[in-house]
Motif scaffolding. Sequence first.
Motif, PDB file in Angstrom:
ATOM      1  N   LYS A 103    -138.608 -34.892  38.303  1.00  0.00           N
ATOM      2  CA  LYS A 103    -138.266 -35.873  38.944  1.00  0.00           C
ATOM      3  C   LYS A 103    -138.318 -37.181  37.990  1.00  0.00           C
ATOM      4  O   LYS A 103    -139.243 -37.547  37.510  1.00  0.00           O
ATOM      5  N   VAL A 105    -136.878 -41.134  37.450  1.00  0.00           N
ATOM      6  CA  VAL A 105    -136.458 -42.361  38.178  1.00  0.00           C
ATOM      7  C   VAL A 105    -135.968 -43.529  36.873  1.00  0.00           C
ATOM      8  O   VAL A 105    -136.886 -43.733  35.929  1.00  0.00           O
ATOM      9  N   THR A 142    -132.761 -40.144  39.480  1.00  0.00           N
ATOM     10  CA  THR A 142    -132.123 -40.983  40.564  1.00  0.00           C
ATOM     11  C   THR A 142    -132.375 -42.547  39.786  1.00  0.00           C
ATOM     12  O   THR A 142    -132.788 -42.665  38.712  1.00  0.00           O
ATOM     13  N   VAL A 144    -133.074 -46.974  39.772  1.00  0.00           N
ATOM     14  CA  VAL A 144    -133.553 -48.045  40.600  1.00  0.00           C
ATOM     15  C   VAL A 144    -132.788 -49.384  39.895  1.00  0.00           C
ATOM     16  O   VAL A 144    -133.114 -49.363  38.527  1.00  0.00           O
ATOM     17  N   LYS A 160    -124.465 -42.420  45.443  1.00  0.00           N
ATOM     18  CA  LYS A 160    -125.586 -41.502  46.120  1.00  0.00           C
ATOM     19  C   LYS A 160    -126.932 -41.357  45.353  1.00  0.00           C
ATOM     20  O   LYS A 160    -127.635 -40.687  45.837  1.00  0.00           O
ATOM     21  N   GLU A 163    -131.436 -44.895  44.375  1.00  0.00           N
ATOM     22  CA  GLU A 163    -132.618 -45.182  45.754  1.00  0.00           C
ATOM     23  C   GLU A 163    -133.017 -46.414  46.101  1.00  0.00           C
ATOM     24  O   GLU A 163    -133.405 -46.697  47.295  1.00  0.00           O
ATOM     25  N   LEU A 164    -132.782 -47.724  45.178  1.00  0.00           N
ATOM     26  CA  LEU A 164    -133.359 -48.782  45.395  1.00  0.00           C
ATOM     27  C   LEU A 164    -132.516 -49.898  44.459  1.00  0.00           C
ATOM     28  O   LEU A 164    -132.289 -49.330  43.409  1.00  0.00           O
ATOM     29  N   ASN A 189    -141.501 -46.682  46.953  1.00  0.00           N
ATOM     30  CA  ASN A 189    -140.207 -46.296  47.746  1.00  0.00           C
ATOM     31  C   ASN A 189    -139.842 -45.146  46.980  1.00  0.00           C
ATOM     32  O   ASN A 189    -138.708 -44.462  47.357  1.00  0.00           O
ATOM     33  N   VAL A 190    -140.228 -44.690  45.816  1.00  0.00           N
ATOM     34  CA  VAL A 190    -139.787 -43.636  45.127  1.00  0.00           C
ATOM     35  C   VAL A 190    -140.708 -42.555  44.749  1.00  0.00           C
ATOM     36  O   VAL A 190    -141.944 -42.991  44.630  1.00  0.00           O
ATOM     37  N   TYR A 192    -141.680 -39.843  41.743  1.00  0.00           N
ATOM     38  CA  TYR A 192    -141.415 -39.738  40.408  1.00  0.00           C
ATOM     39  C   TYR A 192    -142.530 -38.745  39.671  1.00  0.00           C
ATOM     40  O   TYR A 192    -143.265 -38.790  39.946  1.00  0.00           O
TER      41      TYR A 192
END
Length: 322
Positions: A103, A105, A142, A144, A160, A163-164, A189-190, A192
């Motif tokens: 994962k 971010v 993802t 941010v 899509k 995330e933020l 909020n994530v 990672y």
Amino acid sequence: MAMAALRREGKRFALTSPNPINVLRSSLAPSEEQMSLGVRGISTQIVRNRMKSVKSIQKITKAMKMVAASKLRAIQVRAENSRGLWQPFTALLGDTPSVDVKKNVIVTISSDKGLCGGINSTSVKISRAMYRLTSGPDKESTYVILGEKAKAQLIRDSRKFIELSITELQKNFLNYTQVSVLADEILKNVEYDALRVVFNKFQSVVSFLPTTATILSPEVVEREAEAGGKLGDLDAYEIEGGETKSEILQNLTEFQFSCVMFNAVLENACSEQGARMSAMDSSSRNAGEMLDRLTLTYNRTRQASITTELIEIISGASALEG
């Protein structure tokens, strides 16, 4: 006799031309064919209006350059001082951008305003390249986004995966407390394994370096330390107090992320003002060159009209003498 002849000529003109004023105006107004011939067909009023617009633009660009220079001096010292916050974490936990995790971010930092060269486009390009490198069948990446400009570009093809998104970051004076609250909001909020912060590091007024800082999660840090990799020296430190190793790593990771974010935001803001200062200086020079060309065109147009009038006067005088 003369008055009767003039009246007859006036009636003939009225019969052939229903609106002699419009005919006179149309004969004086330059046509498109005359405009395409060169300076002789260009109205001096059009050139004067263009010169006025260019002068106004030049005043605005010079003012924006002065504002950017004053902001740059205020931010540069704070950005240089903030570099000492994250350097100890790099020495302790390392900075391993090549670590393989599931994962990822990508935290992209940009500006909220434009007219600052290509710093925002550079951040977006680096973020997209990072996304391609860290994504795969068994991986998840993802975004941010901090800043309106990066959001406007990434939302086109990666909506899509965002995330933020946080904008108007530099509306108020930034300090460490505000950035730490922002970092805490991101961590809440994530999910990672690695946070990859993309920003522009300030080097000089005309130079900035696209930079990526990697912050690993406490689990990944512990796994890498046990594997004896680049973080293998972490076990050489003794832990005192009642906290466990995982709790200390959790606190260190959160503190490291807030320090890196604080430095990244200041470095990017400093790069933004330097790039805007350079861009406005180039715009002012270009406006000056355009103004010189317009002045030359105006003088040629005015000289051409004066020459035409003199020729007409001389021709009329010669006709009267002959």
